[in-house]
Design an enzyme around this catalytic site. Structure first.
Site, PDB file in Angstrom:
ATOM      1  N   ASP A   1      -6.267  -6.159  -6.189  1.00  0.00           N
ATOM      2  CA  ASP A   1      -5.841  -5.109  -7.124  1.00  0.00           C
ATOM      3  C   ASP A   1      -5.867  -5.604  -8.564  1.00  0.00           C
ATOM      4  O   ASP A   1      -6.016  -4.814  -9.498  1.00  0.00           O
ATOM      5  CB  ASP A   1      -4.411  -4.658  -6.810  1.00  0.00           C
TER       6      ASP A   1
ATOM      7  N   HIS B   1       2.416   3.039  -3.162  1.00  0.00           N
ATOM      8  CA  HIS B   1       1.579   3.744  -4.150  1.00  0.00           C
ATOM      9  C   HIS B   1       1.979   5.209  -4.255  1.00  0.00           C
ATOM     10  O   HIS B   1       2.283   5.709  -5.321  1.00  0.00           O
ATOM     11  CB  HIS B   1       0.095   3.654  -3.782  1.00  0.00           C
TER      12      HIS B   1
ATOM     13  N   HIS C   1     -52.115  20.249  -8.581  1.00  0.00           N
ATOM     14  CA  HIS C   1     -51.844  18.831  -8.321  1.00  0.00           C
ATOM     15  C   HIS C   1     -53.169  18.104  -8.015  1.00  0.00           C
ATOM     16  O   HIS C   1     -53.450  17.044  -8.586  1.00  0.00           O
ATOM     17  CB  HIS C   1     -50.876  18.670  -7.138  1.00  0.00           C
TER      18      HIS C   1
ATOM     19  N   GLN D   1       0.825  -1.198   0.000  1.00  0.00           N
ATOM     20  CA  GLN D   1       0.000   0.000   0.000  1.00  0.00           C
ATOM     21  C   GLN D   1       0.868   1.260   0.000  1.00  0.00           C
ATOM     22  O   GLN D   1       0.628   2.198  -0.749  1.00  0.00           O
ATOM     23  CB  GLN D   1      -0.890  -0.004   1.256  1.00  0.00           C
TER      24      GLN D   1
ATOM     25  N   GLU E   1     -10.484   1.661   2.986  1.00  0.00           N
ATOM     26  CA  GLU E   1     -10.683   1.235   1.597  1.00  0.00           C
ATOM     27  C   GLU E   1     -10.461  -0.289   1.498  1.00  0.00           C
ATOM     28  O   GLU E   1     -11.273  -1.001   0.946  1.00  0.00           O
ATOM     29  CB  GLU E   1      -9.686   1.991   0.715  1.00  0.00           C
ATOM     30  N   HIS E   2      -9.323  -0.744   2.028  1.00  0.00           N
ATOM     31  CA  HIS E   2      -8.980  -2.171   2.032  1.00  0.00           C
ATOM     32  C   HIS E   2      -8.813  -2.641   3.471  1.00  0.00           C
ATOM     33  O   HIS E   2      -8.079  -2.021   4.234  1.00  0.00           O
ATOM     34  CB  HIS E   2      -7.644  -2.423   1.325  1.00  0.00           C
TER      35      HIS E   2
END
Lengths: 429, 429
Positions: free
Chosen positions: A360, A261, A419, A258, A326-327
């Site tokens: 991934d 990145h 209406h 991770q 996220e993960h």
């Protein structure tokens, strides 16, 4: 030295809350520049695209905005056959998992005789933004394009900038394998504007997806409404929950996958064993030296990484839900037992043999996932992002008579006489 | 005189494209003001809310931000019992239709032995914005809150401004009937900020939904990311497709029900019969004189209304899809026959006995629908807006070995060595 938090410490709640609210991104204010670029592309079309590409990508694309079939064929020629096979393998796994996400139409008659329904249709055309340079990932092309193809989107127009005229051949190959219909060698806010409004060469699309830099994100926000957009992705993060039965080297490797990145990525370990936490920290330091992208990973780990010591794995659950990662890796003896109590996570990876990296590339699930705690309210990319639902309602005279009094009462209470009239006028026949 | 377009005219395509691109809203630039208000609420909490409410709503809410149980009981007392019954009737119909929208979890093992899954969980807490004054509609409270309750959201915090201290009792009753947990008498950007960041009295929520003015819309955009938001609604619109077998008065009433909402609303008739179109136009003019909100409706009809004459109802299909109306009425002999070819619409109302107004109140479907052509890429509010999906992936040693070569090949091709290592390190055990 990486940040350490311990649930036993009296100031834990305070430290954890501060850690949670740490911003990992400085948001650049590029709105004004982007607004001017979009207006310019709307006015000048292709000519504007050519000029901005000359300026920002140092490339003359006059008469060759669109990537040709020949270039795609050449990209296949130049690519490693093993990687092409891996892309096809990934595509097939992604497609078969995503096929299960297609929503079903519904049509039924209720007890009052009213017919109701929900009908799903694919978005007609989608624009896919792919970043240029080193962040030009073929796997992301698959992850964004395959769900659209599965959803039934007829036209997928991809844009990818070619800095100094150079395109990543694997990105072209991945686009072809995924089923992208058209590829244009443009990027930045100008590419987003072209997709949203169209030019002489590029037909407009109905929705734009895919990651990009601050200019691309700002452009997507500005064209939102004219077209749909996906979520705006922030820097990536992983939360690994591991007991001491794990190999510290494996866990360290996951944290570093991770961290490599970018410097804003975040890797967090939660464990109930202090010596194990230190063993992982040592393994991270050792492995960092082996990595080509070690400098980036080291900065991410030092700035945003954390080791969180908990009293027990069960005591980690509320923290997991607040981090809303996220993960989320659950490297514990019985990960399935934890699952029902976990509420907020983009994707969950169960057991020591499911490193996040599998997700991934080849797991089949999508790697476009909610970042920065947004898993509290949003989901990863799926087929649902490329379809939309239309409600269906059908009454006959009897059903209208049955529903009319309540409708007229509410319309009257809201002061909307026209209406009420639209219902009552049908009752006197 | 209302705009008339005729598919037979040679300049039809040009006129229709111009009509489609007509903007009905002037977007106010209030970003700067809103940014300051949000920052102020984050810093000063309740004190800020009290001060802004004094300034904008001319009301002192010191010590009484939250609406009490007693006030809700009083609201029931003051309301017409028939309207209370109508709200309960509507709530039940909305709840039973929306219950069918709950997505199913999925967990399966594929041919490679990989376990995959999708797990749905409710958003924990939702903030519901309700406008004050004349646009404070109890029906909208139901339409926003009921799907959240059906989804399983535990906490729904509603905000509604009380200009001069006055709240619409029916809005309180509707909130109670829908299952709202907390009500605060605040509005504007300050209310959105309070929901997103919390104050001493108000806990923060994970997602904010509901319509509002330009300040509310800008505030929602600015807090997006910290919390989720729903779509930003534009002015409402209806497209009625009707053949000459219809009663022109009924169709005119439907066009006016839309037009009375506000001067930016839009009502369009598509028909294949010129005399019928003129009969509807005459009926609109006649009925306008009967309406309390006739002035608003007349302005909407004159500025944005249209009669579109087509060669045949079948020839209307491409126009219908390009207009992508929020509401589409198909008042034709066999509306179901047209359905498969209609792609873009928020909601479709089939046959002469299904006026759109039924969907506003008691049909069971949601009245929060995509406006301004956004039905091309988005859907009406549903249970899906209050849940989120987590992906599940689980491999054992054998599955990891099977998937590893492709994952490592792709990681290597992308220059992400730590990604490759996170897989390969597990293979040598």
């Amino acid at each position: 030295m990486v940040k350490r938090l311990d649930q036993k410490q009296t100031d834990f709640e305070e430290s954890f809350a501060a850690f949670l609210s740490t911003k990992r991104e400085v948001s650049e204010d590029v709105d004004h520049t982007v607004r001017a670029i979009i207006a310019d592309i709307r006015e000048r079309g292709d000519a504007g695209l050519i000029e901005y590409t000359q300026r920002f990508d140092r490339a003359d694309i006059t008469g060759r905005l669109r990537v040709t079939r020949e270039e795609i064929a050449q990209a296949y020629e130049s690519a490693d056959p093993q990687v092409i096979d891996a892309l096809r393998f990934a595509r097939d796994r992604i497609a078969s998992h995503h096929a299960r996400q297609k929503p079903q139409d519904d049509r039924y008659t209720d007890a009052a005789g009213v017919e109701l329904g929900s009908r799903w249709t694919a978005v007609e055309s989608v624009g896919l933004y792919v970043p240029g340079g080193t962040a030009s990932y073929p796997s992301s092309v698959l992850m964004n394009a395959v769900p659209a193809v599965v959803a039934g989107v007829e036209r997928i127009a991809m844009v990818v900038p070619a800095p100094d005229g150079v395109l990543n051949p694997l990105v072209l190959v991945a686009a072809d394998i995924a089923g992208v219909s058209e590829i244009y060698r443009i990027g930045g806010a100008q590419a987003v504007a072209a997709l949203a409004y169209g030019t002489e060469t590029i037909l407009p699309v109905a929705k734009i997806v895919g990651p990009g830099n601050a200019f691309v994100a700002a452009a997507k926000r500005q064209v939102f409404g004219t077209v749909g957009i996906d979520m705006i992705a922030g820097p990536s993060e992983v939360l690994v929950v591991a007991d001491k039965e794990n190999n510290p080297d494996w866990i360290a490797a996951d944290l570093l996958a991770q961290a490599e990145h970018d410097a804003s990525a975040q890797s967090i370990l939660i464990t109930d064993d202090a010596p194990f936490a230190e063993a992982v920290a040592d393994a991270v330091d050792r492995q960092l030296k082996l990595l080509p992208r070690g400098e980036i990973a080291a900065k991410s780990w030092a700035d945003f990484g954390a080791l969180i010591l908990v009293d027990s794995i069960a005591a980690a659950i509320p923290l997991i839900n607040r981090i809303a990662a996220e993960h989320l890796e659950l490297a514990v003896a019985d990960p399935d037992a934890l699952l029902p109590r976990i509420r907020n996570a983009g994707a969950i990876f169960l057991g020591a043999y499911t490193p996040e990296v599998i997700g991934d590339y080849v797991g089949g699930s999508n790697h476009v996932l909610p970042t920065a705690r947004s898993a509290r309210f949003s989901s990863g990319l799926s087929v649902l992002d490329f379809v939309k639902r239309t409600s269906i309602l059908k009454l006959g005279p009897d059903q209208l008579r049955a529903l009319a009094p309540a409708a007229i009462a509410l319309a009257t209470a809201e002061g909307l006489d026209a209406h009420g009239r639209s219902v009552s006028i049908r009752l006197n026949s």
